[in-house]
Scaffold this active site. Structure first.
Site, PDB file in Angstrom:
ATOM      1  CG  ASP A 219       6.294   5.850  -2.138  1.00 43.27           C
ATOM      2  OD1 ASP A 219       6.203   6.979  -1.618  1.00 43.27           O
ATOM      3  OD2 ASP A 219       5.314   5.097  -2.273  1.00 43.27           O
ATOM      4  CG  HIS A 292       3.280   8.420  -2.508  1.00 40.90           C
ATOM      5  ND1 HIS A 292       3.573   7.980  -1.248  1.00 40.90           N
ATOM      6  CD2 HIS A 292       1.939   8.541  -2.551  1.00 40.90           C
ATOM      7  CE1 HIS A 292       2.448   7.840  -0.547  1.00 40.90           C
ATOM      8  NE2 HIS A 292       1.452   8.184  -1.317  1.00 40.90           N
ATOM      9  CD  GLU A 355      -1.787   7.590   0.759  1.00 42.85           C
ATOM     10  OE1 GLU A 355      -2.360   7.384   1.827  1.00 42.85           O
ATOM     11  OE2 GLU A 355      -0.616   7.222   0.530  1.00 42.85           O
ATOM     12  CG  PHE A 447      -0.738  -9.357   2.785  1.00 45.55           C
ATOM     13  CD1 PHE A 447      -2.069  -9.420   3.178  1.00 45.55           C
ATOM     14  CD2 PHE A 447      -0.321 -10.199   1.773  1.00 45.55           C
ATOM     15  CE1 PHE A 447      -2.965 -10.294   2.579  1.00 45.55           C
ATOM     16  CE2 PHE A 447      -1.197 -11.083   1.157  1.00 45.55           C
ATOM     17  CZ  PHE A 447      -2.530 -11.133   1.556  1.00 45.55           C
ATOM     18  CD1 TRP A 496       0.601  -0.866   1.573  1.00 54.25           C
ATOM     19  CD2 TRP A 496       1.948   0.144   0.107  1.00 54.25           C
ATOM     20  NE1 TRP A 496      -0.146  -0.525   0.469  1.00 54.25           N
ATOM     21  CE2 TRP A 496       0.654   0.096  -0.443  1.00 54.25           C
ATOM     22  CE3 TRP A 496       2.963   0.734  -0.646  1.00 54.25           C
ATOM     23  CZ2 TRP A 496       0.339   0.616  -1.706  1.00 54.25           C
ATOM     24  CZ3 TRP A 496       2.657   1.251  -1.896  1.00 54.25           C
ATOM     25  CH2 TRP A 496       1.366   1.190  -2.411  1.00 54.25           C
ATOM     26  CB  THR A 497       8.491  -2.408   2.704  1.00 56.51           C
ATOM     27  OG1 THR A 497       8.884  -1.398   1.770  1.00 56.51           O
ATOM     28  CG2 THR A 497       8.061  -3.654   1.972  1.00 56.51           C
TER      29      THR A 497
HETATM   30  C1  ACM Z   1      -1.976   3.216  -1.040  1.00 54.17           C
HETATM   31  O1  ACM Z   1      -1.979   2.452  -0.056  1.00 54.17           O
HETATM   32  N1  ACM Z   1      -1.620   4.486  -0.883  1.00 54.17           N
HETATM   33  C2  ACM Z   1      -2.371   2.788  -2.359  1.00 54.17           C
END
Ligand code: ACM
Ligand code: ZN
Length: 787
Positions: A219, A292, A355, A447, A496-497
């Protein structure tokens, strides 16, 4: 959702709000577990099997228990390995190979086509034998997982447990999953996680019969996959400058302790793949494209678009996080994917597609030429071209792509599987087009969202996804026909962190929500949430043995306040109390014990109070919720809003703005804040009689990254009759620099009034260079005070 909970947007506004969460809740591990009154279940298996029938007696393991493999398949040893090794570690019992003639004190394992489902199994426990039948070794592995859950929880102990009888109740279980895809996604790009955590996550997933681990390996904030061909990806792109979420990379300053990052070598990833395979889990790698990708562009800036002067956007000042659509990009990405496919045998390779702003594609000479050459009509079609071109390559290698639902825009690649994250819409559309779908809608499956209303929750991305919500998830949307529904492979919980800097916090976010999702994707017959909880509480004891830092927000309890229409009093009501649990409360903020007042119905709130409600089970508080009531002259008085709040931000109802409870300082999506998009706020309150009013205050919320802005102006008006109001004060020019709640105080200098009106004008359209630019801003309001 109109307020975008988008990664890209958050990236611009990250503050280091990450705090360590110290739970005030008494540790659940102290609970002694007995079946709850009102629950008749006695088999605490998660996910719950399709068919369970109790038998008579029990099977007791001993030093002479034998195991017989009736079928010859070398994977069977792998399938029974968790039983063999956990028994040995926890009980000291070493299962030895028996003979086919053994009839008692024996575990018989057999592959048998009478079981029709690939992952299905039959487990029959009697006092003499344990029989496992499955079509494939995977089914045997799942039978073993159920068997382990029938053994005492000490089976999960990493050291020898004493004074335990290793017995299993007699039972017949027939079981198979509803969905073939039961997954979790771990973002190791925003925050790097040590290799050991990934193995631990695999162990825990296996206990829950989950079978897909999606690794988000790249990312803008970090490239975590070692490429032999492009070493700068990790030399530069794996180490960002500073934390938490910077996207500047600076090779020159290495070695420098301030660089944050890490990556996995191909050798480590191969080891991880093999480890996962031993638990029948597939690892699905994700390489982000076209967006990303700042970490890759930092390493190879020549893959960026050209700016208006025809030069490549310089790094790090460039804004682009998309690869240019030049040929060199495709050479690079196909090289990377070749290396990825060499490491990961997964049939599915995730190529993202989410995105992409495509801002620079609109300006870049090369991308514009590409649009002409390929007879494309838009940058959306250019993205579709990009993904289709990548798909052709991946298909040539005998693999399939998965993409986020944005890959629908501009035309779906012919063989792609769609991962639906912006709700279920993308998944529905893809299934209707005949494509395979994996459901990960934010509302149920993200989450990185908060999991309770507790003001002490650690920082999270936003949103609110409670355990009960996850448990309620049904992966096949009702909009699909039965035939289309078959294209839904299952669901996945995504972590996602951005706000998850540590293993401890990753565990906190994953557990127990992933446990709920495992059942939502496995069990054909959904049980009640209370039934699930009755099995979850003992399951948590197993997680304790693995030192899992799970969240203790298990219940969906809320304190709602309302004004009683008869007595005109402000009351607080506790909702969501599960059957079989007792609830106690205090009003001074102390944690209730069983000696506190029992909650039997709505409580009068006549003075300032810190109402603390505790769910008590076997004398231990297993969950709590707290609301602080601050009473002023407007609290609980008859009030009116000219326009009701947007239905997505109206959880507290139309009186939430004068119910004596202040909305959170830093979360706008609690039960208190009321939100309007592109509309002014106008609320009036009747003090009951003419009063001297010295101050009026109102709070608004500011968070431009989520499109929420302070109002452009706020006015206070007063009236004696509730019809004819006169304006007495106005304020403007509120700062939008800091995120969070702002209180606006008016000195009304002793004015006499019975009715007070507050008008807050929304900000207007969102200014340029901000997320959501050009669209109307949101206005959030909570809690008027009058004194
Ligand atoms: C995402 O949350 N951008 C897949
Ligand atoms: Zn370009």
């Amino acid at each position: 959702m109109k307020i975008p909970e988008s990664k890209a947007i958050m990236n611009q506004f990250i503050k280091n709000k990450i705090t360590t969460y110290v739970s005030a809740i008494v540790m659940l591990s102290m609970i002694s577990f007995f079946p709850f009154k009102g629950f008749s279940q006695s088999f605490n298996i998660i996910p719950y099997p399709n068919k369970v029938e109790r038998g008579d007696g029990e099977f007791i393991f001993s030093g002479t228990t034998k195991i017989v493999n009736k079928s010859h398949n070398k994977e069977l040893a792998t399938a029974i390995e968790p039983l063999v090794s956990k028994l040995k570690t926890a009980s000291g019992i070493v299962l030895t190979k028996g003979k086919k003639a053994n009839k008692t004190n024996v575990i018989v394992v057999e592959l048998n086509n009478s079981i029709t489902e690939a992952e299905g199994y039959q487990l029959v426990v009697s006092p003499k034998q344990i029989n496992i039948k499955a079509k494939t070794p995977i089914g045997v592995f799942y039978a073993v997982q159920s068997l382990l859950q029938l053994l005492p929880d000490d089976i999960e102990s990493s050291t020898l447990a004493n004074n335990v009888t290793w017995k299993v109740p007699a039972v017949t279980i027939e079981d198979a999953p509803s969905f073939s895809y039961r997954g979790l996604m771990m973002d190791v790009a925003r925050h790097y996680m040590p290799y050991s955590f990934l193995e631990k996550l695999i162990d825990l997933m296996a206990m829950q019969k989950m079978n897909k681990l999606h690794l988000h390996l790249t990312d803008s904030q970090g490239w975590r996959f070692e490429s032999k061909k492009y070493p700068k990806l990790t030399n530069i792109g794996a180490y960002r400058k500073g934390t938490p979420l910077n996207t500047t990379y600076d090779y020159a300053s290495r070695p420098d302790d301030s660089l944050y990052g890490g990556y996995y070598t191909q050798a480590q990833l191969r080891k991880l793949v093999a480890y996962a395979q031993s638990k029948f889990i597939t690892i699905i790698p994700e390489i982000e494209m076209p967006a990303h990708s700042k970490s890759a562009l930092a390493a190879y800036p020549e893959l960026a678009c050209l700016d208006s002067t025809g030069k490549a956007f310089p790094y790090p000042s460039q804004v682009q996080d998309e690869f240019c659509t030049k040929d060199a990009t495709f050479t690079f990405l196909t090289d990377i994917l070749t290396e990825v496919m060499n490491v990961f045998p997964s049939k599915y390779i995730h190529v993202a597609g989410d995105e992409a702003s495509k801002v620079n594609w609109r300006k870049c000479r090369i991308c514009q030429q590409r649009i002409k050459d390929e007879h494309l009509k838009s940058v959306e079609e250019l993205q579709s071209y990009f993904i289709k071109r990548i798909e052709r390559f991946v298909n040539q290698k005998g693999r399939q792509i998965i993409g986020w639902d944005e890959i629908l825009e501009g035309g779906l690649a012919p063989n792609a599987t769609v991962m639906s994250w912006r709700g279920e819409k993308g998944g529905i559309e893809a299934a209707k087009q005949g494509h395979n779908v994996i459901m990960t809608p934010g509302e149920y499956c993200y989450f990185d969202h908060f999991q309770s209303d507790d003001p002490n929750e650690p920082a999270a991305f936003g949103g609110l996804t409670k355990l009960a919500k996850v448990y309620s998830y049904q992966p096949i949307p009702k909009e699909l026909t039965a035939e289309e529904g078959k294209l839904v492979a299952g669901a996945q919980g995504n972590l996602w962190t951005e706000f998850v800097p540590s293993v401890q916090q990753a565990e906190y976010m994953f557990f127990p929500r992933s446990v709920a999702l495992s059942e939502a994707t496995w069990s054909a017959k959904k049980q009640t949430y209370e039934q699930f909880l009755s099995r979850l509480l003992p399951y948590l004891k197993r997680l304790d043995k693995h030192q899992v830092n799970y969240s203790k927000h298990l219940f969906d309890i809320k304190i709602n306040s309302f004004v009683d229409s008869v007595s005109n009093k402000l009351m607080a009501k506790v909702v969501g109390i599960p059957n079989g649990f007792q609830v106690f409360y205090t009003t001074d903020g102390s944690l209730p014990t069983k000696d506190a007042k029992a909650y039997t119905g709505p409580v009068d709130i006549t003075a300032n109070a810190k109402l603390t409600v505790g769910v008590i089970y076997n004398n231990v508080v297993v969950d709590k919720v707290q609301k602080t009531f601050t009473i002023n002259a407007a609290t609980g008085r008859a009030s009116k809003l000219k326009t009701l709040a947007n239905k997505n931000y109206n959880a507290g109802g139309e009186h939430a703005w004068n119910n004596g409870i202040f909305g959170s300082e830093n979360r706008y999506n609690d039960q208190e804040w009321l939100g309007w998009c592109g509309e002014d706020f106008e609320g009036s309150v009747d003090l009951g009689k003419k009063e001297t009013v010295n101050h009026v205050s109102i709070r608004c919320f500011n968070k431009p990254s989520s499109w929420i802005y302070m109002p452009s102006s706020v006015s206070i008006l007063v009236s004696d009759n509730g019809n004819d109001f006169r304006k007495i004060e106005e304020q403007k020019n509120f700062s939008i620099a800091n995120d969070g709640a702002q209180k606006i105080v008016f000195n009304t200098k002793g004015v006499m009034a019975r009715y007070i009106k507050v008008i807050a004008n929304y900000y207007g359209n969102i200014p340029q260079n901000n997320p959501g630019a050009g669209t109307p801003a949101w206005l959030f309001v909570d809690e008027v005070t009058v004194d």
